[in-house]
Design an enzyme around this catalytic site. Structure first.
Site, PDB file in Angstrom:
ATOM      1  N   LYS A   1       0.832  -1.200   0.000  1.00 25.74           N
ATOM      2  CA  LYS A   1       0.000   0.000   0.000  1.00 25.74           C
ATOM      3  C   LYS A   1       0.875   1.262   0.000  1.00 25.74           C
ATOM      4  O   LYS A   1       2.079   1.184   0.273  1.00 25.74           O
ATOM      5  CB  LYS A   1      -0.927  -0.046   1.223  1.00 25.74           C
ATOM      6  CG  LYS A   1      -1.891  -1.251   1.196  1.00 25.74           C
ATOM      7  CD  LYS A   1      -2.886  -1.204   2.344  1.00 25.74           C
ATOM      8  CE  LYS A   1      -3.844  -2.393   2.287  1.00 25.74           C
ATOM      9  NZ  LYS A   1      -4.887  -2.314   3.337  1.00 25.74           N
TER      10      LYS A   1
ATOM     11  N   TYR B   1     -11.998  -3.510  -4.009  1.00 22.75           N
ATOM     12  CA  TYR B   1     -12.620  -3.447  -2.680  1.00 22.75           C
ATOM     13  C   TYR B   1     -14.146  -3.525  -2.735  1.00 22.75           C
ATOM     14  O   TYR B   1     -14.820  -3.037  -1.828  1.00 22.75           O
ATOM     15  CB  TYR B   1     -12.155  -2.188  -1.953  1.00 22.75           C
ATOM     16  CG  TYR B   1     -10.733  -2.291  -1.422  1.00 22.75           C
ATOM     17  CD1 TYR B   1     -10.378  -3.295  -0.508  1.00 22.75           C
ATOM     18  CD2 TYR B   1      -9.739  -1.395  -1.794  1.00 22.75           C
ATOM     19  CE1 TYR B   1      -9.081  -3.405  -0.018  1.00 22.75           C
ATOM     20  CE2 TYR B   1      -8.437  -1.495  -1.303  1.00 22.75           C
ATOM     21  CZ  TYR B   1      -8.119  -2.500  -0.419  1.00 22.75           C
ATOM     22  OH  TYR B   1      -6.840  -2.608   0.083  1.00 22.75           O
TER      23      TYR B   1
ATOM     24  N   ASN C   1      -2.052  -0.038   7.022  1.00 24.41           N
ATOM     25  CA  ASN C   1      -1.500  -1.327   7.457  1.00 24.41           C
ATOM     26  C   ASN C   1      -0.618  -1.982   6.410  1.00 24.41           C
ATOM     27  O   ASN C   1      -0.450  -3.196   6.399  1.00 24.41           O
ATOM     28  CB  ASN C   1      -2.632  -2.259   7.911  1.00 24.41           C
ATOM     29  CG  ASN C   1      -3.623  -2.536   6.797  1.00 24.41           C
ATOM     30  OD1 ASN C   1      -3.475  -2.024   5.686  1.00 24.41           O
ATOM     31  ND2 ASN C   1      -4.613  -3.358   7.072  1.00 24.41           N
TER      32      ASN C   1
ATOM     33  N   HIS D   1      -1.760  -5.602   1.415  1.00 15.66           N
ATOM     34  CA  HIS D   1      -2.969  -6.390   1.148  1.00 15.66           C
ATOM     35  C   HIS D   1      -2.551  -7.773   0.685  1.00 15.66           C
ATOM     36  O   HIS D   1      -1.566  -7.911  -0.042  1.00 15.66           O
ATOM     37  CB  HIS D   1      -3.803  -5.737   0.038  1.00 15.66           C
ATOM     38  CG  HIS D   1      -4.839  -6.666  -0.519  1.00 15.66           C
ATOM     39  ND1 HIS D   1      -6.089  -6.804   0.052  1.00 15.66           N
ATOM     40  CD2 HIS D   1      -4.797  -7.559  -1.554  1.00 15.66           C
ATOM     41  CE1 HIS D   1      -6.768  -7.733  -0.624  1.00 15.66           C
ATOM     42  NE2 HIS D   1      -6.011  -8.198  -1.601  1.00 15.66           N
TER      43      HIS D   1
ATOM     44  N   GLU E   1      -8.596 -10.981  -8.014  1.00 12.63           N
ATOM     45  CA  GLU E   1      -7.691  -9.843  -7.820  1.00 12.63           C
ATOM     46  C   GLU E   1      -6.504  -9.889  -8.777  1.00 12.63           C
ATOM     47  O   GLU E   1      -6.040  -8.842  -9.257  1.00 12.63           O
ATOM     48  CB  GLU E   1      -7.215  -9.817  -6.365  1.00 12.63           C
ATOM     49  CG  GLU E   1      -8.356  -9.551  -5.388  1.00 12.63           C
ATOM     50  CD  GLU E   1      -7.982  -9.761  -3.931  1.00 12.63           C
ATOM     51  OE1 GLU E   1      -8.849  -9.561  -3.067  1.00 12.63           O
ATOM     52  OE2 GLU E   1      -6.811 -10.133  -3.647  1.00 12.63           O
TER      53      GLU E   1
HETATM   54  P1  IDP Z   1      -7.503  -7.463   5.346  1.00 17.66           P
HETATM   55  O1  IDP Z   1      -6.724  -6.404   4.600  1.00 17.66           O
HETATM   56  O2  IDP Z   1      -6.721  -7.971   6.521  1.00 17.66           O
HETATM   57  O3  IDP Z   1      -8.022  -8.555   4.463  1.00 17.66           O
HETATM   58  P2  IDP Z   1     -10.229  -6.421   5.430  1.00 17.66           P
HETATM   59  O4  IDP Z   1     -11.185  -6.636   6.558  1.00 17.66           O
HETATM   60  O5  IDP Z   1     -10.490  -7.148   4.150  1.00 17.66           O
HETATM   61  O6  IDP Z   1      -8.770  -6.716   5.984  1.00 17.66           O
HETATM   62  O7  IDP Z   1     -10.209  -4.867   5.152  1.00 17.66           O
HETATM   63  C1  IDP Z   1      -9.585  -4.357   3.986  1.00 17.66           C
HETATM   64  C2  IDP Z   1      -8.784  -3.132   4.360  1.00 17.66           C
HETATM   65  O8  IDP Z   1      -9.693  -2.104   4.795  1.00 17.66           O
HETATM   66  C3  IDP Z   1      -7.831  -3.305   5.541  1.00 17.66           C
HETATM   67  O9  IDP Z   1      -6.580  -3.852   5.152  1.00 17.66           O
HETATM   68  C4  IDP Z   1      -7.689  -1.887   6.040  1.00 17.66           C
HETATM   69  O10 IDP Z   1      -6.796  -1.152   5.224  1.00 17.66           O
HETATM   70  C5  IDP Z   1      -9.093  -1.329   5.826  1.00 17.66           C
HETATM   71  N1  IDP Z   1      -9.928  -1.439   7.018  1.00 17.66           N
HETATM   72  C6  IDP Z   1     -10.620  -2.523   7.438  1.00 17.66           C
HETATM   73  N2  IDP Z   1     -11.282  -2.267   8.566  1.00 17.66           N
HETATM   74  C7  IDP Z   1     -11.010  -0.981   8.873  1.00 17.66           C
HETATM   75  C8  IDP Z   1     -11.413  -0.117   9.943  1.00 17.66           C
HETATM   76  O11 IDP Z   1     -12.159  -0.493  10.856  1.00 17.66           O
HETATM   77  N3  IDP Z   1     -10.888   1.139   9.926  1.00 17.66           N
HETATM   78  C9  IDP Z   1     -10.063   1.590   8.947  1.00 17.66           C
HETATM   79  N4  IDP Z   1      -9.677   0.819   7.918  1.00 17.66           N
HETATM   80  C10 IDP Z   1     -10.133  -0.448   7.879  1.00 17.66           C
HETATM   81 MG    MG Z   2      -9.474  -8.513   2.953  1.00 14.08          MG
END
Ligand code: IDP
Ligand code: MG
Length: 150
Positions: free
Chosen positions: A9, A49, A112, A115, A126
């Site tokens: 990212k 997404y 974070n 992905h 994807e």
């Molecule tokens: P993942 O990346 O671990 O698969 P997902 O639940 O699929 O997690 O969420 C996709 C992305 O959305 C996350 O990597 C993060 O960047 C963002 N995200 C998910 N939940 C939150 C939240 O509660 N606050 C802010 N960003 C979030």
């Molecule tokens: Mg995910």
């Protein structure tokens, strides 16, 4: 054998962590079969997404992911989808275990770093978004030891 889609990212690139993060996967023995630097379009972000449309973090997530370049990576190996997710750690940096990429390099819930596809179906979908031209087919000379192959 599986292939998974990984994205570094924008925060990974701004923080100069791309090389160190890539090393984690290489050291583990996952094979690089696709790699590119690109800026995600709104359309790509919406496709990628789609499952998160309507969630409170969706607009911020798409804005962040399209704000500057990312690296898209296709990695192959036995169980590559699960193996890559386990190297990444839990979604939020402040919950991810030390020793994982998210656990070692971040403490944020929105930024974070990385992905990774979460299932075989997601990986196929994807990879099609980021590598519509297909992947590089090659065999590492170390394949027998990396992959338990004869
Ligand atoms: P993942 O990346 O671990 O698969 P997902 O639940 O699929 O997690 O969420 C996709 C992305 O959305 C996350 O990597 C993060 O960047 C963002 N995200 C998910 N939940 C939150 C939240 O509660 N606050 C802010 N960003 C979030
Ligand atoms: Mg995910």
């Amino acid at each position: 054998m599986e292939t998974t889609l990984i994205l570094f990212k924008p925060d990974a690139l701004h923080r100069g962590l791309a090389g160190r993060i890539l090393s984690r996967f290489e050291e583990k023995g996952l094979q690089i079969v696709g790699l590119k630097l690109l800026t995600m379009s709104q359309e790509m972000a919406a496709q990628h997404y789609a499952e998160h449309v309507g969630k409170p973090f969706y607009d911020g997530l798409v804005g962040f992911m399209t704000s500057s370049p990312i690296i898209a990576l296709a990695l192959r190996g036995p169980g590559a989808i699960h193996v890559a997710r386990s190297l990444m750690g839990k979604t939020f940096g402040n919950e991810a275990e030390p020793g994982t990429i998210r656990g070692d390099f971040g403490n944020s819930r929105s930024y974070n770093l990385i992905h990774g596809s979460d299932s075989a179906e997601s990986a196929t979908r994807e990879l099609g978004i980021f590598f519509p031209e297909g992947l590089q087919e090659w065999t590492p000379i170390t394949a027998p030891w990396l992959w338990d192959a004869e």
